[in-house]
Design a protein around this motif. Structure first.
Motif, PDB file in Angstrom:
ATOM      1  N   ARG A   1       0.778  -1.243   0.075  1.00 28.90           N
ATOM      2  CA  ARG A   1       0.101  -0.026   0.102  1.00 28.90           C
ATOM      3  C   ARG A   1       0.946   1.126  -0.024  1.00 28.90           C
ATOM      4  N   ALA A   2       2.005   1.101   0.552  1.00 29.03           N
ATOM      5  CA  ALA A   2       2.990   2.319   0.597  1.00 29.03           C
ATOM      6  C   ALA A   2       3.515   2.624  -0.851  1.00 29.03           C
ATOM      7  N   ARG A   3       3.769   1.562  -1.675  1.00 26.84           N
ATOM      8  CA  ARG A   3       4.129   1.735  -3.082  1.00 26.84           C
ATOM      9  C   ARG A   3       2.843   2.386  -3.983  1.00 26.84           C
ATOM     10  N   LEU A   4       1.932   1.911  -3.292  1.00 25.29           N
ATOM     11  CA  LEU A   4       0.578   2.507  -4.159  1.00 25.29           C
ATOM     12  C   LEU A   4       0.330   4.078  -4.025  1.00 25.29           C
ATOM     13  N   GLU A   5       0.520   4.504  -2.656  1.00 24.87           N
ATOM     14  CA  GLU A   5       0.751   5.964  -2.413  1.00 24.87           C
ATOM     15  C   GLU A   5       1.845   6.595  -3.213  1.00 24.87           C
ATOM     16  N   GLY A   6       2.990   5.940  -3.576  1.00 27.84           N
ATOM     17  CA  GLY A   6       3.966   6.572  -4.029  1.00 27.84           C
ATOM     18  C   GLY A   6       3.573   6.540  -5.524  1.00 27.84           C
ATOM     19  N   ALA A   7       2.988   5.693  -6.068  1.00 27.27           N
ATOM     20  CA  ALA A   7       2.469   5.731  -7.325  1.00 27.27           C
ATOM     21  C   ALA A   7       1.310   6.772  -7.875  1.00 27.27           C
ATOM     22  N   LYS A   8       0.540   6.864  -6.880  1.00 25.81           N
ATOM     23  CA  LYS A   8      -0.501   8.103  -6.852  1.00 25.81           C
ATOM     24  C   LYS A   8       0.159   9.299  -7.049  1.00 25.81           C
ATOM     25  N   THR A   9       1.314   9.760  -6.038  1.00 30.73           N
ATOM     26  CA  THR A   9       1.710  10.999  -6.498  1.00 30.73           C
ATOM     27  C   THR A   9       2.718  11.320  -7.793  1.00 30.73           C
ATOM     28  N   ALA A  10       3.118  10.111  -8.306  1.00 26.57           N
ATOM     29  CA  ALA A  10       3.886  10.039  -9.613  1.00 26.57           C
ATOM     30  C   ALA A  10       3.128  10.658 -10.668  1.00 26.57           C
ATOM     31  N   SER A  11       3.970  11.697 -11.246  1.00 29.47           N
ATOM     32  CA  SER A  11       3.455  12.603 -12.497  1.00 29.47           C
ATOM     33  C   SER A  11       4.257  12.263 -13.875  1.00 29.47           C
ATOM     34  N   GLY A  12       5.112  11.378 -13.784  1.00 28.13           N
ATOM     35  CA  GLY A  12       5.826  11.197 -15.389  1.00 28.13           C
ATOM     36  C   GLY A  12       5.042  10.361 -16.117  1.00 28.13           C
TER      37      GLY A  12
ATOM     38  N   VAL B   1       6.356   7.253 -16.982  1.00 25.74           N
ATOM     39  CA  VAL B   1       6.662   6.088 -16.619  1.00 25.74           C
ATOM     40  C   VAL B   1       6.825   5.801 -15.006  1.00 25.74           C
ATOM     41  N   ILE B   2       6.315   4.811 -14.415  1.00 22.00           N
ATOM     42  CA  ILE B   2       6.568   4.458 -13.056  1.00 22.00           C
ATOM     43  C   ILE B   2       7.887   3.512 -12.950  1.00 22.00           C
ATOM     44  N   ILE B   3       8.565   3.637 -12.105  1.00 15.80           N
ATOM     45  CA  ILE B   3       9.938   2.839 -11.980  1.00 15.80           C
ATOM     46  C   ILE B   3       9.707   2.397 -10.552  1.00 15.80           C
ATOM     47  N   PHE B   4       9.608   1.282 -10.004  1.00 14.02           N
ATOM     48  CA  PHE B   4       9.667   0.956  -8.757  1.00 14.02           C
ATOM     49  C   PHE B   4      10.934   0.260  -8.488  1.00 14.02           C
ATOM     50  N   LEU B   5      11.629   0.628  -7.080  1.00 13.18           N
ATOM     51  CA  LEU B   5      12.934   0.113  -6.843  1.00 13.18           C
ATOM     52  C   LEU B   5      12.836   0.012  -5.083  1.00 13.18           C
ATOM     53  N   ASP B   6      13.695  -0.981  -4.978  1.00  9.21           N
ATOM     54  CA  ASP B   6      13.668  -1.147  -3.470  1.00  9.21           C
ATOM     55  C   ASP B   6      14.712  -0.478  -2.893  1.00  9.21           C
ATOM     56  N   SER B   7      14.380   0.319  -1.696  1.00  6.34           N
ATOM     57  CA  SER B   7      15.774   1.175  -1.026  1.00  6.34           C
ATOM     58  C   SER B   7      16.938   0.433  -1.241  1.00  6.34           C
ATOM     59  N   HIS B   8      16.882  -0.698  -1.037  1.00  2.00           N
ATOM     60  CA  HIS B   8      18.268  -1.546  -0.837  1.00  2.00           C
ATOM     61  C   HIS B   8      19.008  -1.833  -2.319  1.00  2.00           C
TER      62      HIS B   8
ATOM     63  N   TRP C   1      -2.214   1.718 -13.839  1.00  2.12           N
ATOM     64  CA  TRP C   1      -3.470   1.897 -13.324  1.00  2.12           C
ATOM     65  C   TRP C   1      -4.796   0.922 -14.139  1.00  2.12           C
ATOM     66  N   GLU C   2      -4.522   1.078 -15.296  1.00  2.00           N
ATOM     67  CA  GLU C   2      -5.383   0.286 -16.297  1.00  2.00           C
ATOM     68  C   GLU C   2      -5.547  -1.210 -15.956  1.00  2.00           C
ATOM     69  N   VAL C   3      -4.423  -1.489 -15.673  1.00  6.35           N
ATOM     70  CA  VAL C   3      -4.363  -3.079 -15.540  1.00  6.35           C
ATOM     71  C   VAL C   3      -4.477  -3.581 -14.281  1.00  6.35           C
ATOM     72  N   GLY C   4      -4.868  -2.545 -13.140  1.00  3.17           N
ATOM     73  CA  GLY C   4      -5.143  -2.949 -11.919  1.00  3.17           C
ATOM     74  C   GLY C   4      -4.347  -2.572 -10.839  1.00  3.17           C
ATOM     75  N   SER C   5      -3.123  -1.791 -11.033  1.00  3.40           N
ATOM     76  CA  SER C   5      -2.069  -1.469 -10.060  1.00  3.40           C
ATOM     77  C   SER C   5      -1.638  -2.497  -9.104  1.00  3.40           C
ATOM     78  N   TYR C   6      -1.590  -2.269  -7.942  1.00  3.68           N
ATOM     79  CA  TYR C   6      -1.328  -3.308  -6.902  1.00  3.68           C
ATOM     80  C   TYR C   6      -2.561  -3.689  -6.207  1.00  3.68           C
ATOM     81  N   ASP C   7      -2.641  -4.815  -5.784  1.00  9.72           N
ATOM     82  CA  ASP C   7      -4.113  -5.235  -4.968  1.00  9.72           C
ATOM     83  C   ASP C   7      -3.961  -4.646  -3.557  1.00  9.72           C
ATOM     84  N   GLU C   8      -4.948  -3.661  -3.351  1.00  8.61           N
ATOM     85  CA  GLU C   8      -5.034  -3.030  -2.002  1.00  8.61           C
ATOM     86  C   GLU C   8      -5.429  -3.950  -0.913  1.00  8.61           C
ATOM     87  N   GLY C   9      -5.904  -5.096  -1.316  1.00 13.84           N
ATOM     88  CA  GLY C   9      -6.565  -6.208  -0.390  1.00 13.84           C
ATOM     89  C   GLY C   9      -5.286  -7.003   0.232  1.00 13.84           C
ATOM     90  N   MET C  10      -4.228  -6.901  -0.406  1.00 18.26           N
ATOM     91  CA  MET C  10      -2.941  -7.426   0.034  1.00 18.26           C
ATOM     92  C   MET C  10      -2.310  -6.776   1.540  1.00 18.26           C
TER      93      MET C  10
END
Length: 259
Positions: free
Chosen positions: A40-51, A53-60, A154-163
């Motif tokens: 759900r934290a990644r979902l919040e990050g995705a909601k603020t993205a404006s570019g 393309v979204i790229i997800f990376l772990d902090s490590h 977002w079209e394909v369903g983003s992350y499952d918030e139920g997880m």
């Protein structure tokens, strides 16, 4: 960036200071008011993205020179292609970077118990891609590192918030991408280092098996009759109930903006 962590040694004020004093203005730190877990934290990050393309990376993670351009180029060719780099290993004790042989990399697979695993590139896929550096189709992704067209995410369903918290989200997204008309591909010219830890540095609320529960949710929605093979290995999860919302994605793939 987003964080609400129970580990405060290098976060809170220290992180605020580092971001404002060492990173460019385009980097934003988004804080959650309570702990939501990785998904759900990644979902919040995705909601603020404006570019675009979204790229997800772990902090490590540590990226290499020229890692980004091949990912962006492939998305420009196909907006429904979801892309992962070759993931190199960073030693969790010495931080030494180990670069694998670029020609003989592996792609993502899975076990019937619902865990991610690495597999060799099949001969049929080597022939289809036409080049050892061509986009290579991968059944699944490890989870923490991928690039995707922002609108398609977002079209394909983003992350499952139920997880909950962590676990299973990588297989759920992998299955969903393939079953809803997209492709999941490894891009050999893109390399990112990742620290593979032997332990979880954080706790799980209520000591729940979030990986198992999340994976059962994935199996119920996306594995059809093959879910019986999953439950053969995880019988304790057989009567885990899911909500209806994610089934709608599978039943109406024509609404996902396929091109």
């Amino acid at each position: 960036m987003r964080v609400y962590s129970t580990i405060t040694k290098h976060l809170k004020g220290k992180l605020d200071y580092y971001v404002t004093s060492h990173l460019p203005d385009k980097v934003r730190l988004v804080r959650l008011k309570e702990r939501h877990g990785l998904i759900r934290a990644r979902l919040e990050g995705a909601k603020t993205a404006s570019g675009d393309v979204i790229i997800f990376l772990d902090s490590h993670c540590e990226v290499t020179q020229g890692w980004l351009e091949p990912l962006l180029a492939r998305i420009k060719e196909s907006r429904t292609a979801v892309l992962v780099p070759i993931i190199d290993v960073i030693d969790d004790k010495t931080l030494q970077y180990f670069s694998s042989n670029g020609e003989f990399f592996e792609i993502g697979g899975f076990t019937w118990s619902g865990h991610f695993t690495w597999i060799h590139v099949p001969e049929r896929e080597k022939k289809r891609r036409g080049s050892s550096v061509g986009p290579t189709r991968s059944p699944t992704m490890a989870g923490g590192l991928f690039a995707i067209d922002r609108n398609y995410f977002w079209e394909v369903g983003s992350y499952d918030e139920g997880m909950d918290v962590w676990g299973g989200e990588n297989l759920e997204m992998s299955f969903r991408i393939w079953m809803c008309g997209g492709t999941l591909e490894t891009i050999p010219c893109s390399r990112v280092g990742h620290i593979f830890r032997s332990f979880h540095p954080y706790s799980f609320p209520g000591n729940k098996d979030t990986h198992g529960l999340n994976t059962a949710r994935m199996a119920e929605v996306w594995m059809d009759d093959y879910k019986r093979l999953f439950y053969m290995h995880r019988p304790e999860l057989k009567y885990y109930l899911i909500v209806r919302d994610r089934r709608n994605l599978q039943e109406k793939p024509e609404e996902l903006g396929q091109v």
